[in-house]
Enzyme design. Sequence first.
Site, PDB file in Angstrom:
ATOM      1  CE  LYS A 118      -1.778   3.231   2.008  1.00  0.00           C
ATOM      2  NZ  LYS A 118      -1.575   4.413   1.642  1.00  0.00           N
ATOM      3  N   GLY A 153       6.910   5.544   8.177  1.00  0.00           N
ATOM      4  CA  GLY A 153       6.259   6.677   8.125  1.00  0.00           C
ATOM      5  C   GLY A 153       6.212   7.425   9.506  1.00  0.00           C
ATOM      6  N   GLY A 157       2.743   4.663  13.168  1.00  0.00           N
ATOM      7  CA  GLY A 157       3.197   3.636  13.572  1.00  0.00           C
ATOM      8  C   GLY A 157       2.697   3.215  14.883  1.00  0.00           C
ATOM      9  CD  GLU A 182      13.129   4.028   8.584  1.00  0.00           C
ATOM     10  OE1 GLU A 182      12.695   5.103   9.289  1.00  0.00           O
ATOM     11  OE2 GLU A 182      13.703   4.222   7.678  1.00  0.00           O
ATOM     12  CB  CYS A 187      13.018   9.186   8.314  1.00  0.00           C
ATOM     13  SG  CYS A 187      13.850   7.870   7.458  1.00  0.00           S
ATOM     14  CD  GLU A 220      10.070  12.911  11.015  1.00  0.00           C
ATOM     15  OE1 GLU A 220       8.875  12.564  10.974  1.00  0.00           O
ATOM     16  OE2 GLU A 220      10.903  12.478  10.334  1.00  0.00           O
TER      17      GLU A 220
HETATM   18  P1  NAI Z   1       1.767   8.849   7.615  1.00  0.00           P
HETATM   19  O1  NAI Z   1       2.606   8.335   8.459  1.00  0.00           O
HETATM   20  O2  NAI Z   1       0.356   9.225   7.713  1.00  0.00           O
HETATM   21  O3  NAI Z   1       1.777   8.060   6.047  1.00  0.00           O
HETATM   22  C1  NAI Z   1       2.619   7.220   5.808  1.00  0.00           C
HETATM   23  C2  NAI Z   1       1.825   5.891   4.950  1.00  0.00           C
HETATM   24  O4  NAI Z   1       1.123   5.466   6.081  1.00  0.00           O
HETATM   25  C3  NAI Z   1       1.039   6.334   4.151  1.00  0.00           C
HETATM   26  O5  NAI Z   1       1.188   5.415   2.934  1.00  0.00           O
HETATM   27  C4  NAI Z   1      -0.509   6.395   4.477  1.00  0.00           C
HETATM   28  O6  NAI Z   1      -1.354   6.184   3.808  1.00  0.00           O
HETATM   29  C5  NAI Z   1      -0.357   5.418   5.521  1.00  0.00           C
HETATM   30  N1  NAI Z   1      -1.292   5.609   6.865  1.00  0.00           N
HETATM   31  C6  NAI Z   1      -1.596   6.618   7.263  1.00  0.00           C
HETATM   32  N2  NAI Z   1      -2.505   6.447   8.392  1.00  0.00           N
HETATM   33  C7  NAI Z   1      -2.581   5.035   8.589  1.00  0.00           C
HETATM   34  C8  NAI Z   1      -3.378   4.263   9.303  1.00  0.00           C
HETATM   35  N3  NAI Z   1      -4.054   4.579  10.260  1.00  0.00           N
HETATM   36  N4  NAI Z   1      -3.057   2.885   9.059  1.00  0.00           N
HETATM   37  C9  NAI Z   1      -2.505   2.399   7.955  1.00  0.00           C
HETATM   38  N5  NAI Z   1      -1.726   3.219   7.433  1.00  0.00           N
HETATM   39  C10 NAI Z   1      -1.912   4.557   7.436  1.00  0.00           C
HETATM   40  O7  NAI Z   1       2.512  10.230   6.878  1.00  0.00           O
HETATM   41  P2  NAI Z   1       2.263  11.774   6.476  1.00  0.00           P
HETATM   42  O8  NAI Z   1       0.765  12.150   6.911  1.00  0.00           O
HETATM   43  O9  NAI Z   1       2.040  11.395   4.964  1.00  0.00           O
HETATM   44  O10 NAI Z   1       3.207  12.690   6.970  1.00  0.00           O
HETATM   45  C11 NAI Z   1       3.378  13.339   8.330  1.00  0.00           C
HETATM   46  C12 NAI Z   1       4.494  13.505   8.652  1.00  0.00           C
HETATM   47  O11 NAI Z   1       4.931  12.143   8.925  1.00  0.00           O
HETATM   48  C13 NAI Z   1       5.768  14.004   8.002  1.00  0.00           C
HETATM   49  O12 NAI Z   1       5.747  15.452   8.147  1.00  0.00           O
HETATM   50  C14 NAI Z   1       6.826  13.352   8.772  1.00  0.00           C
HETATM   51  O13 NAI Z   1       7.116  14.005   9.767  1.00  0.00           O
HETATM   52  C15 NAI Z   1       6.313  11.900   9.090  1.00  0.00           C
HETATM   53  N6  NAI Z   1       6.908  11.066   7.830  1.00  0.00           N
HETATM   54  C16 NAI Z   1       7.973  10.260   8.384  1.00  0.00           C
HETATM   55  C17 NAI Z   1       8.406   9.658   7.207  1.00  0.00           C
HETATM   56  C18 NAI Z   1       9.719   8.665   7.493  1.00  0.00           C
HETATM   57  O14 NAI Z   1      10.168   8.375   6.526  1.00  0.00           O
HETATM   58  N7  NAI Z   1       9.875   8.351   8.687  1.00  0.00           N
HETATM   59  C19 NAI Z   1       7.773   9.520   5.735  1.00  0.00           C
HETATM   60  C20 NAI Z   1       6.591  10.166   5.954  1.00  0.00           C
HETATM   61  C21 NAI Z   1       6.060  10.839   6.599  1.00  0.00           C
END
Ligand code: NAI
Length: 493
Positions: free
Chosen positions: A180, A233, A238, A255, A289, A389
């Site tokens: 996904k 993410g 997480g 991660e 990240c 972050e």
């Molecule tokens: P997010 O953590 O919401 O999204 C990452 C992935 O998780 C996407 O594929 C999303 O559709 C999925 N997701 C979201 N909610 C979910 C749920 N309840 N159950 C299962 N999957 C779910 O990150 P977002 O909103 O795109 O970005 C927000 C902040 O997150 C960023 O500003 C950053 O601080 C952090 N982030 C960190 C990343 C990393 O590489 N560690 C990558 C992306 C975001």
Amino acid sequence: MSAPVRLADARHLIDGREVDSVSGRTFATIDPSTGTELARVAFGEAEDVDRAVQSGRRAFQAGSWSRLSPGERAKRMRRLADLIHADADRIGAIESRDTGKPLGQATAEVHVGADFLTYFAGHAELPDGRTYPVDAGYFVYSKREPYGVVGAISPWNYPFLLACWKTAPALAVGNSVVLKMAEQTPLSTSELGRLALEAGIPAGVLNIVHGDGPTTGASLVAHPHVPKLTFTGSTAVGQAILRSAADHVKSVHLELGGKTPNLIFADADIDQAVAGSLFTAFYNTGQICTSGSRLLVERSVADRVIAAFVERAGRIRVGDPAAGGTQLGPLISAEQHARVTGYIAEGLREGATLALGGGRGAVEGSNGYYVEPTIFTGVRPGMRIAQEEIFGPVLSVITFDDEEEALRIANDVMYGLAATVWTTDLRRAFRVAERLEAGIIWTNCPHYLPVNVPYEGHKLSGLGEDLGIEALQTFTHLKTHAINHGGGSMGWA
Ligand code: NAI
Ligand code: MG
């Protein structure tokens, strides 16, 4: 400013076929450099996710991949890598449009994704068990077995590369995968799915369902037939995944976020430190990240470092991802733009000094989600811009007086993903690395992460090992077999 572009729409990949959602629902993916719709994408709901999982499960049970000879699995993964390399320019162009990354960078990442497949193909044939010294007449061995269907959820900052990063080790050891991808950047993953089929990875082994987090992602996380989850993410998501996984006692690999400290000691090669710190602070528009988003600099060299840093950061070329020479593209989305500019306002409100940036810079007037490299000095460690972050090109500079204070500030955040250290004193390098609370430490080499080197987040930055030979553990579980071949009968007479 570039003119609006349209790319081909994307559908799910389930059981070897590209399909629409059962509901027919779609959503838009946006070109971050213009803010316009790039393509429509199938939106997966619980029923679509279930179809993908069932397809993965059927393939796993049928053994078309899971019981294929390891050498043949490796061969097909290498074939997939070759197909990706051959098609990298086209995939890179799609990736650049969907993410806003500079074209050359996006294409380079597609090649890196292929390299993950090549490296992990070799894992298919590695020895995977142990025997144990036990009583005479007994033989006990353990081996690693694939879980079945691995659910992989990925963010938008490295879409193609992360799709390969997540699927390669899982596939190498015989799992099926349901991927996904992030809703902001679905397009390049569909290309991966097509090439996987062409490479001979059987139908149902790699499935892709597009959609958002709360519906599509959450359905995958909650599905009873997905015993292993791997997620990259935000920490908040997480944590939600970990809670949800408790219902079925799933194994979860995470991660998550970071607030990487980048420590420059007075004994560093200052020129090298400034160049490397610029790279780690702003590369990929700060959307990594492990971005070195906190610059901790020893007071005796602070003025010199900051002056050089601000001068060079001001020369970073922000602009159209498709234009040659662009170093930084826009942020991924309107949401992230609002979030990052919100943090800039917060930094000013908290009393930090804006030494550079803060606006859109040279791309003023564009509808793209641009933020120019932004540097705050005079930051106190407790400020929100130094703790949270931001995931954008926003750097917090903090000065320290000695090693003790540097370590205290570096460790005083909830994250523990990575740390970068600049020093020419080898004793200091080892001493500081011992005490930094981070899963990976880079001395004089930010972001150095060859594919055979493992990686694991500490504190709120993650759970479980990634990459390297360690990934074998992450994508398999243990099975132990004890055999009595002449040790006398056991039990009650
Ligand atoms: P997010 O953590 O919401 O999204 C990452 C992935 O998780 C996407 O594929 C999303 O559709 C999925 N997701 C979201 N909610 C979910 C749920 N309840 N159950 C299962 N999957 C779910 O990150 P977002 O909103 O795109 O970005 C927000 C902040 O997150 C960023 O500003 C950053 O601080 C952090 N982030 C960190 C990343 C990393 O590489 N560690 C990558 C992306 C975001
Ligand atoms: Mg997009």
